[in-house]
Design an enzyme around this catalytic site. Structure first.
Site, mmCIF file in Angstrom:
data_model
loop_
_atom_site.group_PDB
_atom_site.id
_atom_site.type_symbol
_atom_site.label_atom_id
_atom_site.label_comp_id
_atom_site.label_asym_id
_atom_site.label_seq_id
_atom_site.Cartn_x
_atom_site.Cartn_y
_atom_site.Cartn_z
ATOM 1 N N HIS A 90 -7.896 7.623 1.240
ATOM 2 C CA HIS A 90 -6.726 7.813 1.413
ATOM 3 C C HIS A 90 -6.203 9.166 2.045
ATOM 4 O O HIS A 90 -5.317 9.725 2.060
ATOM 5 C CB HIS A 90 -5.730 7.731 0.077
ATOM 6 C CG HIS A 90 -6.339 8.409 -1.056
ATOM 7 N ND1 HIS A 90 -7.267 7.958 -1.788
ATOM 8 C CD2 HIS A 90 -6.347 9.685 -1.488
ATOM 9 C CE1 HIS A 90 -7.761 8.843 -2.827
ATOM 10 N NE2 HIS A 90 -7.004 10.033 -2.744
ATOM 11 N N ASP A 115 -12.230 13.028 -4.103
ATOM 12 C CA ASP A 115 -11.868 12.716 -2.949
ATOM 13 C C ASP A 115 -13.159 12.574 -1.876
ATOM 14 O O ASP A 115 -13.783 13.572 -1.978
ATOM 15 C CB ASP A 115 -10.879 13.604 -2.202
ATOM 16 C CG ASP A 115 -9.477 13.578 -2.802
ATOM 17 O OD1 ASP A 115 -9.017 12.308 -2.869
ATOM 18 O OD2 ASP A 115 -8.975 14.623 -3.507
ATOM 19 N N ASP A 137 -3.879 8.322 -6.397
ATOM 20 C CA ASP A 137 -3.678 8.891 -5.383
ATOM 21 C C ASP A 137 -3.263 8.495 -3.740
ATOM 22 O O ASP A 137 -2.850 9.169 -3.001
ATOM 23 C CB ASP A 137 -4.966 10.016 -4.915
ATOM 24 C CG ASP A 137 -4.510 11.268 -4.396
ATOM 25 O OD1 ASP A 137 -3.412 11.700 -4.671
ATOM 26 O OD2 ASP A 137 -5.406 11.939 -3.842
ATOM 27 N N ASP A 174 -8.104 16.514 -9.842
ATOM 28 C CA ASP A 174 -8.933 16.463 -8.801
ATOM 29 C C ASP A 174 -10.244 17.446 -9.280
ATOM 30 O O ASP A 174 -10.344 18.589 -9.713
ATOM 31 C CB ASP A 174 -8.231 17.106 -7.682
ATOM 32 C CG ASP A 174 -7.370 16.359 -7.196
ATOM 33 O OD1 ASP A 174 -6.965 15.345 -7.409
ATOM 34 O OD2 ASP A 174 -6.948 16.566 -6.036
ATOM 35 N N HIS A 206 -10.736 12.874 -10.476
ATOM 36 C CA HIS A 206 -10.489 12.227 -8.940
ATOM 37 C C HIS A 206 -11.353 12.880 -8.172
ATOM 38 O O HIS A 206 -11.168 14.110 -7.915
ATOM 39 C CB HIS A 206 -8.911 12.390 -8.864
ATOM 40 C CG HIS A 206 -8.871 11.730 -7.503
ATOM 41 N ND1 HIS A 206 -9.020 10.378 -7.066
ATOM 42 C CD2 HIS A 206 -7.990 12.172 -6.484
ATOM 43 C CE1 HIS A 206 -8.518 10.325 -6.034
ATOM 44 N NE2 HIS A 206 -8.117 11.441 -5.391
#
Length: 1049
Positions: free
Chosen positions: A568, A176, A288, A425, A174
């Site tokens: 997000h 971000d 998420d 993450d 994941h």
């Protein structure tokens, strides 16, 4: 397409569908080969694209025209002055303007065959409605043992003897696109290494799999690899080793984002994948976002995805769904009376998406199979039991331990197919981790698969391979409803991950940037429409050499920057301060570029003779009527300098409905007349400009005029000096014994009320709005078609945060009890402006000032209140400011909110309920566009220009959090509070309606389907001189300009 006034009013009923389709068509960009036309060179990949877009837009407008023609047949007695020029008002001998009365009926008959939303009360066939689920649950949070938020899971050893357990282990990382680090910092530090390793390690073994979601990162990496590596990526994707899930530019937030932006980022990602990799996503992956909206499930369904996965859902909901084996369901829209919107959805059952919480119910055991946590590494297991390298000596014991977790997890689902995500993450950024995870799991897989007595088939898999196995096990085709699987409607807000920790704070966190996002979205829409139409004219007239067709790159960049901000941890306001600045600069940069696109296109389109067009990059022919100095400041209005020659204002209406509205600009003189190009005078109102609550500016004046704007059209207005006495507004100032000096200036009348505390009102042809003489805030509204006076009291309140344990932060709202009244140390100053076109009341407090404006216009503009609240709480400590509207509406414990400005009609809006069994913070919900309360007689709706948190804590109330300043982290990983507050302007529309019990709707209710960003009279205004100040050879004369009505021909 010429619409009569009654069609404009009723057209609001179909606004959402029409705008959604229009916007989707405008963004459906294909990269076709470039070509030449008429000897003019155009950028590659654009001409055939734009031709398709124009043709699609023509078809859409024609369809819309047919729908409107059908709707207008149901409008009763809407004649009167509908055919008169609505922009021309009667000028009396005393110099004042007389506004026409509105002869239209206030209530319209609505027939089912005309408007689908009239069918909203048709019974829906679903097994689960989330509001009913919330009503039924106790939310008691009983300790479940190893699975603390769940329960003990048991099974029989022989359950899989006849049908083996199928296990799909899905490696993922994941990433971000901004959170603790900026997008670029994450890419250079971690993401590029993850993708480099992916390309190398997947090719080592064809049985390996990997899924990827964030196309923003992948496209950046793609631009930095060679052709050989690109070919390898395409091969891995074609063979199913690499799967792109969801395929959006980011993993979008689902609470605050407008559906325009959600669609945009999805299109941008999908088109990138199709054009570069040659794949189309099949499955959605949202692990998420902090709560989940049914808007996203609808968009995925309409994007031809067959399945989706979600994760962050209230722990009590997860427990309830797990206990009843309904963690997989068909997600249906609330308005869908059959199954056309159904999409298969998988809800992850445990606390998080990391390895300790995905293999089974016991995180202590699962953590032992996250081989990145082997002793000697940088991270370890919090439960103090580390993983072990798998070898021949321990493989049997380790396989048995792991299989036990897989079996327990499978007991929560209906099929004997289980999904095991393997990641976290920014995982797999080191080649060592790839080897640790894949090599150890391969030993476990080989052991399990080679022992038939274990009755398990285990492999690395992609997300779609898992879903396909579920469909196959149930004997249905992909995307179809498996037998006995439930149908669910509703959404999954508000999220709580443990105890009473509700993630309702981020609905409001950093409202300045939530507003800037909407500003950029509206500019992008306007720029795309104008650029497309200008380019169409360029192709026909053959002046492409002079027109900046390269402006298209600014549109692409803006779409991607808006898409990035839907992440997000971006629009949510939950990133570190340095990352917020990076997002803000990206938005600001695109905003400036879009202004340039709009200016260039508008300049070209308003010229009757296109051959006179000349583009000068160094000196633009037009300028916008507001400007921002930096990314974190509010815009300032441009002052038009009027001298001997007239000046022109070009106004663009970016929506597909005619609009009658008031436009305001600033000039250097109060003696101004506004005319159409044919010389017709328009009604005007001259108002003072104020530097402070009591200090009148001496070098600027506000000129307001009524204009009829054509749908999707440009209109040109002439401003010139006049010797005729203008129609000035009158001013009254309530000082309430404050020792301040009021500056006065001709030609304005200023009445100073030094000690008066009498209540007062402003009014138009529809209503009177009364204000408290002590506070200067609204008290009640009396509609002139209703004998009853309705209390609509405005209050402002403070929320504090807890003094013990966890406190409010960027994510969490953890108040220290009910809100406390805002008490000002000084009495407020209130300034009242009254004029023929609008009246307004501004009350100045230390931490905010509220502006309530009432337009004296027919239709929706005059039926609603325009409210702006400028907030500055930078000197506060752990406080949150809220606005509360208290009414006499007997709404009980029910209220209603939209989802993503898409679910806004009665058939789609989400019913909410105040639950006393839940803490105060659990009863707040996202409000991206609107919320309302109602009873059998009245409805109060508040429309918002930015997403904020809303609730109704008592019958007859709506409460909106305006800004938050919090000094500490809330222990969700950010490591910062919210201390970078900006001067923020929150904008609203308040609409009070009468309800009737027949099949008639109040005229005002048609307004509720309109997006406040577009409805408010803030159309993009462009200013340009009669004689350009640059070196352009074009001299613009009045006879050379016409009101430009955009038609698709």
């Amino acid at each position: 397409m010429k619409l009569r006034k009654q069609v404009t009013v009723c057209g609001g009923a179909i606004f959402c569908v029409a705008v959604f389709s229009l916007y989707l068509m405008l963004d459906r960009v294909q990269h076709d080969p470039g070509r030449r036309h008429g000897g003019v060179s155009f950028p590659r990949n654009q001409i055939s694209v734009l031709q398709n877009r124009i043709e699609q837009l023509e078809q859409l407008l024609e369809e819309n025209h047919q729908i409107v023609n059908h709707i207008k047949d149901s409008v009763l007695e809407l004649t009167g002055n509908a055919d008169a020029h609505p922009g021309l008002l009667a000028l009396q001998g005393n110099g004042s303007w007389v506004l026409p009365t509105d002869n239209h009926q206030t209530f319209l008959s609505v027939f089912p065959q005309d408007c689908q939303f009239a069918l909203w009360n048709k019974e829906q066939n679903t097994d689960l409605q989330m509001l009913d689920v919330y009503s039924a649950l106790k939310f008691d949070n009983v300790d479940g043992g190893a699975w603390k938020q769940g329960f003990e899971i048991t099974y029989e050893q022989h359950e899989w003897d006849n049908e083996p357990l199928q296990v799909f282990v899905v490696p993922h990382s994941h990433n971000d696109p901004g959170w603790i680090k900026t997008f670029d910092k994450y890419y250079f530090d971690q993401t590029q290494h993850i993708l480099n390793n992916m390309l190398l390690k997947l090719q080592e073994d064809t049985k390996r799999r990997f899924i990827w979601a964030e196309i923003s990162f992948f496209s950046k990496w793609w631009d930095n690899i060679d052709a050989q590596k690109k070919a390898a990526v395409r091969r891995l994707a074609a063979e199913g080793q690499l799967e792109f899930v969801t395929g959006g530019w980011v993993m979008t937030d689902e609470a605050n984002s407008h559906y325009f932006a959600m669609v945009d980022q999805l299109i941008e990602g999908h088109q990138w994948l199709e054009n570069n990799i040659g794949v189309i996503p099949k499955s959605g992956w949202a692990i998420d976002p902090f709560g989940h909206s049914s808007t996203m499930s609808y968009l995925l369904k309409r994007s031809n995805l067959t399945s989706m996965l979600i994760q962050r859902v209230h722990y009590s909901i997860k427990k309830h769904f797990a206990a009843n084996k309904i963690l997989e369901f068909m997600w249906r829209q609330t308005w869908d009376t059959d199954s056309s919107t159904d999409i298969f959805c998988h809800l992850m059952p445990f606390y998080s998406y990391d390895v300790p919480h995905t293999c089974g119910p016991d995180p202590k055991t699962c953590c032992q199979f996250d081989f990145r946590r082997l002793p000697g590494g940088r991270i370890s297991c919090p439960w103090k039991v580390p993983p072990k390298v798998i070898n021949d000596a321990n493989v049997a014991e380790r396989a048995s331990l792991l299989l036990d977790q897989y079996r327990k997890k499978s007991k929560l689902f209906k099929s004997k197919v289980v999904l095991i995500p393997l990641g976290d993450d920014f995982r797999y950024d080191k080649a060592l981790e790839w080897d640790q995870q894949f090599q150890n799991y391969e030993k476990l897989f080989n052991y399990m698969n080679s022992h038939p007595d274990l009755h398990v088939q285990i492999q690395f898999g992609s997300l779609s391979e898992y879903f396909d196995a579920v469909y196959k096990a149930n004997g249905v085709s992909p995307g179809s409803k498996p037998p006995s699987y439930p149908v669910l409607s509703g959404d999954f807000f508000t999220y709580a991950d443990r105890e009473d920790h509700y993630w309702s704070g981020y609905f409001t966190s950093r409202p300045f940037y939530k507003n800037l996002d909407r500003v950029l979205e509206s500019h992008l829409r306007a720029a795309e429409i104008l650029y497309s139409l200008a380019l169409n004219h360029v192709r026909r007239t053959g002046v492409g050499i002079r027109y900046p067709v390269s402006d298209y790159r600014f549109l692409t960049e803006a779409r991607r920057n808006i898409g990035l901000f839907q992440h997000h941890d971006a629009i949510t306001g939950t990133s570190k301060e340095v990352v917020v600045v990076d997002y803000g600069l990206r938005l600001f940069h695109s905003l400036m570029n879009l202004k340039r696109v709009i200016i260039n296109a508008a300049h070209f389109l308003v010229l009757q003779s296109k051959n006179d067009y000349k583009y000068d990059e160094s000196s633009l022919f037009l300028q916008l009527d507001d400007r921002r100095q930096t990314h974190d400041t509010l815009p300032e209005k441009t002052v038009i300098k009027l001298e001997s020659l007239p000046r022109y204002v070009v106004v663009f209406n970016p929506i597909e409905q005619d609009r009658l509205c008031v436009i305001s600009v600033l000039t250097t003189t109060p003696r101004v007349k506004v005319t159409l190009i044919d010389g017709s005078n328009l009604p005007t109102q001259i108002s003072a400009v104020w530097k402070s609550p009591t200090d009148m500016a001496t070098d600027a004046y506000q000129v307001s005029f009524v204009a009829r704007l054509p749908a999707l059209g440009l209109a040109v207005f002439q401003l010139s000096e006049t010797f005729t006495a203008p129609v000035n507004s009158n001013v009254a100032i309530y000082l309430r014994n404050r020792d301040v000096t009021v500056s006065k200036k001709e030609p304005f009348s200023v009445k100073i009320l030094e000690s008066s505390i009498n209540d007062f009102f402003i009014e138009n042809q529809h209503m009177q709005v009364w204000f408290n003489g002590v506070t200067g805030l609204m008290e009640n509204i009396k509609r002139k078609d209703d004998q009853q006076e309705q209390k609509v009291r405005t209050e402002f309140v403070w929320y504090g945060t807890r003094t013990f344990k966890d406190k409010s932060g960027a994510y969490l709202f953890l108040p220290d009890g009910e809100a406390r009244a805002y008490i000002s140390k000084q009495t407020p100053i209130t300034r009242i402006t009254q004029g023929p076109l609008f009246s307004e009341v501004i009350s100045f407090y230390r931490h905010f000032h509220q502006i309530i404006r009432l337009y004296n216009l027919p239709g929706a503009e005059g039926l609603s209140l325009d409210v702006s609240i400028v907030v500055d709480i930078h000197d506060q400590v752990n406080r949150e400011l809220a606005m509360r509207l208290s009414t006499g509406i007997e709404s009980g414990d029910m209220f209603f909110t939209d989802l993503n400005a898409f679910q806004v009609t009665p058939s789609k809006i989400q019913p909410r309920k105040y639950f006393q069994k839940l803490p105060l913070q659990a009863n707040f919900y996202p409000m991206p566009a609107m919320a309302y309360i109602q009873d059998n007689h009245s409805r109060l709706t508040i429309h918002t220009a930015q997403s904020l948190g809303v609730s109704s804590l008592r019958s007859g109330q709506l409460e909106i959090i305006l800004d938050r300043r919090l000094m500490q982290d809330d222990n969700r990983g950010l490591g910062q509070g919210l201390k970078d507050n900006k001067l923020t302007c929150n904008r609203f529309r308040i609409l009070l309606e009468r309800r009737v019990t027949s099949n008639k709707l109040s005229l005002g209710s048609l307004f509720q389907g309109l997006d406040v960003v577009n409805v408010q009279p803030t159309a993009l205004s462009l200013l340009y001189p009669a004689k350009p100040s640059n070196n352009s050879l074009v001299f613009l004369k009045p006879m050379e300009i016409s009101t430009f009505r955009i038609r698709m021909v």
